[in-house]
Enzyme design. Structure first.
Site, short mmCIF file in Angstrom:
data_model
loop_
_atom_site.label_atom_id
_atom_site.label_comp_id
_atom_site.label_asym_id
_atom_site.label_seq_id
_atom_site.Cartn_x
_atom_site.Cartn_y
_atom_site.Cartn_z
N ARG A 139 0.93 -1.25 -0.13
CA ARG A 139 0.13 -0.02 0.08
C ARG A 139 0.87 1.18 -0.03
NH1 ARG A 139 -5.04 -1.82 0.33
NH2 ARG A 139 -5.03 -3.88 1.49
N HIS A 161 7.89 1.37 -10.77
CA HIS A 161 6.62 1.16 -9.89
C HIS A 161 5.28 1.36 -10.45
CE1 HIS A 161 8.06 5.00 -8.63
NE2 HIS A 161 6.91 5.34 -8.31
#
Ligand code: AMP
Length: 119
Positions: A33, A104
């Site tokens: 997260r 990412h």
């Protein structure tokens, strides 16, 4: 082997040396997260191997890059946003707004996200 100097905070998250809310990990990728979520679901999916930016990918990375999408689908299902939809984002370098030099993919959803680009 990539030198230690290319490491970012994300390498420490992969090795579990610093805390992170990891929602998925396998031999190629890790998902956790985002610490500053921009939507109800905001998860980062990253290669375990250091690839600094999207501008650094090679054909050797194809299995890992494919895995990012497969894991995005799985995590979206886990998060209950597969039906409503979501956005996958990869920022690259300065103009792309990339802050961490470890490739990412952002998985963002859980509410309508509005227009793709805002200034
Ligand atoms: P980008 O701007 O595409 O490089 O995105 C970097 C993202 O990493 C931002 O959304 C940050 O909130 C997130 N981030 C930075 N440090 C951490 C951390 N320690 N744990 C989780 N997310 C982080």
């Amino acid at each position: 082997m990539v030198s230690m100097s290319n490491e970012t905070i994300f390498s420490k998250i992969i090795r579990k040396e610093i805390p992170a809310d990891i929602v998925y990990q396998d031999d190629l990728v890790t998902a956790f997260r985002d610490i500053a979520p921009k939507a109800p679901t905001h998860i980062l999916i990253i290669p375990n191997k250091i690839i600094p930016t999207a501008a650094d990918v090679t054909t050797e990375d194809e299995p890992t890059l494919g895995r990012l999408f497969i894991v995005a689908r799985k995590v979206a299902e886990q998060e209950g946003i597969a039906q409503s939809g979501y956005r996958l984002i990869v920022n690259c370098k300065e103009h792309g707004g990339q802050e961490v030099d470890h490739l990412h993919m952002h998985l963002v959803g859980g509410q309508p996200l509005g227009p793709m680009l805002t200034h």
